[in-house]
Design an enzyme around this catalytic site. Sequence first.
Site, mmCIF file in Angstrom:
data_model
loop_
_atom_site.group_PDB
_atom_site.id
_atom_site.type_symbol
_atom_site.label_atom_id
_atom_site.label_comp_id
_atom_site.label_asym_id
_atom_site.label_seq_id
_atom_site.Cartn_x
_atom_site.Cartn_y
_atom_site.Cartn_z
ATOM 1 C CB SER A 85 -0.922 -0.019 1.203
ATOM 2 O OG SER A 85 -0.149 -0.180 2.359
ATOM 3 C CG LEU A 86 0.741 4.322 -2.556
ATOM 4 C CD1 LEU A 86 -0.050 5.294 -3.406
ATOM 5 C CD2 LEU A 86 2.214 4.568 -2.737
ATOM 6 C CD GLU A 117 2.757 7.230 -11.755
ATOM 7 O OE1 GLU A 117 1.809 6.558 -11.296
ATOM 8 O OE2 GLU A 117 3.847 6.743 -12.069
ATOM 9 C CE LYS A 119 -3.979 7.107 -2.946
ATOM 10 N NZ LYS A 119 -4.888 6.089 -3.343
ATOM 11 C CG ASP A 121 -11.181 7.527 -5.644
ATOM 12 O OD1 ASP A 121 -10.795 6.519 -5.013
ATOM 13 O OD2 ASP A 121 -12.008 8.340 -5.198
ATOM 14 C CE1 TYR A 228 -0.583 1.166 -9.470
ATOM 15 C CE2 TYR A 228 -2.358 2.461 -10.415
ATOM 16 C CZ TYR A 228 -1.915 1.540 -9.487
ATOM 17 O OH TYR A 228 -2.792 0.993 -8.593
ATOM 18 C CE LYS A 317 -6.071 9.875 -0.232
ATOM 19 N NZ LYS A 317 -6.184 8.788 0.701
ATOM 20 C CB CYS A 411 -23.825 -1.686 27.672
ATOM 21 S SG CYS A 411 -24.033 -2.254 25.973
ATOM 22 C CB CYS A 414 -25.988 -5.981 27.243
ATOM 23 S SG CYS A 414 -24.408 -5.404 27.921
ATOM 24 C CB CYS A 429 -20.203 -2.692 26.752
ATOM 25 S SG CYS A 429 -21.114 -4.162 27.233
ATOM 26 C CB CYS A 435 -22.750 -7.120 25.368
ATOM 27 S SG CYS A 435 -23.351 -5.713 24.420
HETATM 28 S S1 IVH Z 1 1.626 2.889 -7.064
HETATM 29 C C1 IVH Z 1 2.574 0.354 -3.478
HETATM 30 N N1 IVH Z 1 0.384 4.705 -8.450
HETATM 31 O O1 IVH Z 1 -3.548 3.789 -4.437
HETATM 32 C C2 IVH Z 1 1.243 0.297 -4.140
HETATM 33 N N2 IVH Z 1 -0.909 3.515 -6.841
HETATM 34 O O2 IVH Z 1 -3.435 3.975 -1.582
HETATM 35 C C3 IVH Z 1 0.930 1.565 -4.853
HETATM 36 N N3 IVH Z 1 -3.276 4.156 -6.784
HETATM 37 O O3 IVH Z 1 -3.355 0.320 -3.925
HETATM 38 C C4 IVH Z 1 1.095 1.414 -6.305
HETATM 39 N N4 IVH Z 1 -3.163 5.659 -8.381
HETATM 40 O O4 IVH Z 1 -4.740 1.209 -5.924
HETATM 41 C C5 IVH Z 1 0.249 3.781 -7.481
HETATM 42 N N5 IVH Z 1 -0.532 6.336 -9.811
HETATM 43 C C6 IVH Z 1 -0.683 5.404 -8.847
HETATM 44 C C7 IVH Z 1 -1.924 5.156 -8.211
HETATM 45 C C8 IVH Z 1 -1.994 4.199 -7.203
HETATM 46 C C9 IVH Z 1 -3.955 5.040 -7.512
HETATM 47 C C10 IVH Z 1 -3.888 3.336 -5.721
HETATM 48 C C11 IVH Z 1 -3.530 1.873 -5.751
HETATM 49 C C12 IVH Z 1 -2.987 1.588 -4.375
HETATM 50 C C13 IVH Z 1 -3.581 2.693 -3.577
HETATM 51 C C14 IVH Z 1 -2.822 2.953 -2.300
#
Ligand code: IVH
Length: 679
Positions: A85-86, A117, A119, A121, A228, A317, A411, A414, A429, A435
């Site tokens: 993840s990021l 790049e 991000k 959605d 990407y 973000k 609670c 319960c 609780c 409960c």
């Molecule tokens: S790089 C290490 N590049 O954001 C994994 N991710 O919050 C990240 N996402 O799971 C890969 N645009 O689904 C990368 N230009 C971009 C992106 C991107 C959207 C998403 C991706 C990732 C999530 C993490």
Amino acid sequence: MRPQLDEARARHAELCGQIAYHNYRYHALDEPEVSDAVYDNLMRELLALEAGWPELVGPASPSQRVGDTPRAGIAEIVHRLPMLSLENAFSDDEVAAFDRRIHERLAVDSDIEYAAEPKLDGLAIALFYRGGRLEYAATRGDGTTGEDVTPNVRTIRAVPLQLLGSPPHELEVRGEVFMPTAGFKKMNEEAAARGDKTYVNPRNAAAGIVRQLDPRVSASRPLDIFFYALGVVLGAEPPARQTDLLAWLRGLGLKTCPEARSVRGLAGCLAYYRSIGERRERLPYQIDGVVYKVEERALQAQLGFVSRAPRWQIAHKFPAEEVETELRDVEFQVGRTGALTPVARLAPIFVGGVTVSNATLHNMDEVERKDVRIGDWVVVRRAGDVIPEVARVLKERRPADARPVRLPETCPVCNSPVRRDTDAAVARCTGGYSCVAQRKEALRHFASRRAMNIEGLGEKLIDQLVDADLLRTPADIFRLSAPQLAALDRMGDKSAAKLVAAIADSRATTLPRLLFALGIRDVGEATALALARHFGDLPLLLAADAAAIETVPDVGPVIAANLAAYIQDPAHLRLLQELRELGLHWPTITEPAAAAQPLAGRTYVLTGTLQNSTREGAEEKLLALGAKVSSSVSRKTTAVIAGRDAGSKLKKAAELSVPVLDEAELEKILAAGNGRQEP
Ligand code: IVH
């Protein structure tokens, strides 16, 4: 006259190539070279040819995008390299701190070059191509295991079924499936006109459609994709910089985001963020920020990663959308561990693409710190898919009769006493399993997809079963009978039988899943996995004390104490005993699990003299990652790894078109297999 099969095959290959190319021009580049009529003619000729010679129809044929019928369920795919993840940054300062850390770690003063790049959605997805052909597509899932969504992803026009140019022998490429905003609006309008279900936002639509069972549905929806990142690559050396990598992907027919840029230093990143931010509303798809990635792969490798996120990239973000509304009441929800969460009941308001009437206030400390009172006007914030929260109170608009929020003494579910831990903000609780709210949440968690994965045992059914007193503990799930279930609301004989079968199936589980399913405080999936790997089986874990548990990697004193307390409780020991008596079983972990065997299914042949290790040493490392090592080259060989003075095996490899890798590439495979090189 019908041409001969050979001729037909040659023409078929030609047509597949042309159609793939025009698809790419049209969908990926948005620069078609031919008219729709010309394209349609090629397609018609292809279909006619396939009608005459059905043996020509392969999975990569452009005719195969839409055909499949619905599937019974979705299978799982273990990622060859985990999908990480990021890390997130919410301010310029946090981005500056990121840039500073990189300078420090790399010990360089000059500006770092980043790829910037949008991000996107949407939904993260991994596509796997072998010999240039699409073999499977998987969702990110928990990062280790995703869902097999191949039939649906094949229907996305921008996904090449066959790569262009000279694709590597094996290529795992990652990207984001999304729904362009215009297509989303149109789809929803049409659905509303038909009286069908509409989606709240493009992200949910994309995720829902990719994960549903009928590919004919996905085929008719306007999904798109940008690629990407790479996963595993074999038999090619991808470019060493992120932006060049994107160009390389485009050359293979894989669509990338046209907004990606190479920028210099922190200033370059922030300028890019501002510029995209200004144009955000005009982009044809939705984004929730930008991602900065260190350009040079060599530097990326030097930086490595922390826990689940690479150190060399970060998401910046956009601020969450905020709106003002009236707080009408505060109620308390009881969670799985008994925690009481104050929830604001709001005058309904549209924010972040959905109508919101509840928002979390987190805990009583937050309520007091923000000085929230019932009747106040409040600012509500919602970012992406996270739960909306009350950001702050508009004190200047506070009505005279606004009332303070009081933590209940008992609670709300319960009536057991509520205790507020002296050192913690959380009030709980004390009813535990007695409960009903805690019981329902615990059972829900136990049955959930990432825990015991009991399909069909959802929230509403659990509510009914608990209310009917058919379910008290997780063990009771395995005592449910079809007639009992069939007697419930909205359950027939068929669905009851199906659920009983799903429950029976779930008995064969894994130790990490079981440990996670128990819902022990702070034992999430990662910790459950670490515990299972460390102890191998339940008896050894149950025999451990807090000090022994603390020796498990990544387990700190708090988790160790919680877990030790959990396993010392006789009620919990009884539960585990009962679960085993009811037939739950799992393999003992004696060797790395499949997830730790990223090279499973591959066969390598080592030849010649290696410089940095012995052949035996290299063989051992490959075996440890699940690969096979063979002494002779065959069609089944994944790759030959050639050191100095390699001989006849290279000739054989060339004859059979088996890729030949050098020692540096071997080291990369090993590093990647050990999880040290993930993009
Ligand atoms: S790089 C290490 N590049 O954001 C994994 N991710 O919050 C990240 N996402 O799971 C890969 N645009 O689904 C990368 N230009 C971009 C992106 C991107 C959207 C998403 C991706 C990732 C999530 C993490």
